[in-house]
Design an enzyme around this catalytic site. Sequence first.
Site, PDB file in Angstrom:
ATOM      1  N   HIS A 187       7.019   6.478  -9.988  1.00  0.00           N
ATOM      2  CA  HIS A 187       6.409   5.187  -9.653  1.00  0.00           C
ATOM      3  C   HIS A 187       6.207   4.386 -10.937  1.00  0.00           C
ATOM      4  O   HIS A 187       6.025   4.969 -12.001  1.00  0.00           O
ATOM      5  CB  HIS A 187       5.064   5.451  -8.958  1.00  0.00           C
ATOM      6  CG  HIS A 187       4.364   4.228  -8.506  1.00  0.00           C
ATOM      7  ND1 HIS A 187       3.606   3.434  -9.353  1.00  0.00           N
ATOM      8  CD2 HIS A 187       4.302   3.640  -7.288  1.00  0.00           C
ATOM      9  CE1 HIS A 187       3.118   2.429  -8.662  1.00  0.00           C
ATOM     10  NE2 HIS A 187       3.521   2.521  -7.408  1.00  0.00           N
ATOM     11  N   ASP A 313       3.350   0.202   0.253  1.00  0.00           N
ATOM     12  CA  ASP A 313       2.715  -0.001  -1.053  1.00  0.00           C
ATOM     13  C   ASP A 313       1.270  -0.462  -0.903  1.00  0.00           C
ATOM     14  O   ASP A 313       0.753  -1.211  -1.720  1.00  0.00           O
ATOM     15  CB  ASP A 313       3.502  -0.994  -1.929  1.00  0.00           C
ATOM     16  CG  ASP A 313       3.403  -0.664  -3.405  1.00  0.00           C
ATOM     17  OD1 ASP A 313       2.716   0.309  -3.757  1.00  0.00           O
ATOM     18  OD2 ASP A 313       3.994  -1.402  -4.207  1.00  0.00           O
TER      19      ASP A 313
HETATM   20  C1  1DF Z   1       0.549  -3.321  -8.358  1.00  0.00           C
HETATM   21  C2  1DF Z   1       1.708  -3.025  -7.639  1.00  0.00           C
HETATM   22  C3  1DF Z   1      -0.234  -2.291  -8.866  1.00  0.00           C
HETATM   23  C4  1DF Z   1       2.081  -1.727  -7.446  1.00  0.00           C
HETATM   24  C5  1DF Z   1       0.126  -0.968  -8.636  1.00  0.00           C
HETATM   25  O1  1DF Z   1      -0.572   0.068  -9.141  1.00  0.00           O
HETATM   26  C6  1DF Z   1       1.265  -0.670  -7.873  1.00  0.00           C
HETATM   27  C7  1DF Z   1       0.163  -4.715  -8.561  1.00  0.00           C
HETATM   28  C8  1DF Z   1      -1.617  -0.178 -10.083  1.00  0.00           C
HETATM   29  O2  1DF Z   1       0.531  -5.574  -7.736  1.00  0.00           O
HETATM   30  O3  1DF Z   1      -0.518  -5.011  -9.556  1.00  0.00           O
HETATM   31  O4  1DF Z   1       1.501   0.587  -7.514  1.00  0.00           O
HETATM   32  N1  1DF Z   1       3.358  -1.496  -6.849  1.00  0.00           N
HETATM   33  O5  1DF Z   1       3.802  -0.355  -6.691  1.00  0.00           O
HETATM   34  O6  1DF Z   1       4.076  -2.511  -6.625  1.00  0.00           O
HETATM   35 MN    MN Z   2       3.134   1.237  -5.720  1.00  0.00          MN
END
Ligand code: 1DF
Ligand code: MN
Length: 350
Positions: A187, A313
């Site tokens: 991730h 997500d």
């Molecule tokens: C965000 C997006 C933050 C995802 C995440 O973990 C995350 C974000 C802190 O939008 O700031 O897992 N993502 O997987 O797109």
């Molecule tokens: Mn994510």
Amino acid sequence: MTHELKTGGDRGYLRIATEEAFATQAQVDLLIKLVKDGKADRGITSLWGFYGLNADERAMKTQARLLDLGEGRIADMDATGIDIAILSLTSPGVQAYVDVEDARRVCAESNDILAEAIARYPTRYYGLTAVAPQDPEWSAQEIRRGAELGFRGVMINSHTHGEYLDNPKFDPIFRALADTDQPLYIHPTTPPDSMIGPMVEAGLDGAIFGFGVETGLHLLRLMTSGIFDRYPSLQIIGGHGCEALPYWLYRLNFMHQAGVRSKRYECLKPLKHDLYHYMRTNMIGTTSGLASEPSIKLAIEMMGEDRVMYAMDYPYEYVADEVRTHDLLDIPADTKKKLMQTNAERVFKL
Ligand code: 1DF
Ligand code: MN
């Protein structure tokens, strides 16, 4: 787009969401302390300075949802027709901590908290083991403990203090994955200081761009360093359309072969197969944050219909119409069932 989103399979498949995040209070407290003490790198300072400390509505709501493994989360799943969530400790997990003892303690405790939540909602939740790559041998042990706790894979949030998993020091982690026959989900996290400069300067270091670029690089490094020649049955999952690698695949493969032939880099050694093979044999993509018909179709076409899985997500992405976009994809019914349900059942042995 306005059909009702119900759980229970009324559209011919269950919806299994595969990249669903939670946090623990101890994890968040320590991330905030790291940021406040000036010990976090620039990316974590940007990311957790926001989600941990900002009073903005997105930040506050997201943090509250991350910390809720109870009725609030189940209600949100019910409201968007999500039957099953594959849960993992939110990015960066414990990988940003400088103190390795902190990382091990918060990691083990988070795994225990997740196991307890799964025991409370055994039909709705499955989990991935969090690890602390700062200590590869300990992480290998935690992967084995996670398998005993019933987790179905392992989550690693890309680089750890600028180090990548193709570094031989991380081999114990891959050995444990192979021994327990579990998939690895890689991730995103924010890019390391060596990479983030021009991104954070433009406000593009996070999920908008920096995440995908840095994690795509990580996935590609693993492929080109020969991880799948060493571990031929290893399965690695990438979110966000496998971080754009399917779109680039022709060029990645062409230039990889050109690079190997020219012997331009000592580190670029011949592999047993071309990159198409690994993308269609060892890599799996999910649709987190990529609710777009042409993009999902491209991933399926490049990777194969057995290798793309639905993800919401949550809570970073909680948009009912994105679920409807998946329901309404113009693809054959059996392909859609694989995407939404049966690929996840196979990959995670549900
Ligand atoms: C965000 C997006 C933050 C995802 C995440 O973990 C995350 C974000 C802190 O939008 O700031 O897992 N993502 O997987 O797109
Ligand atoms: Mn994510």
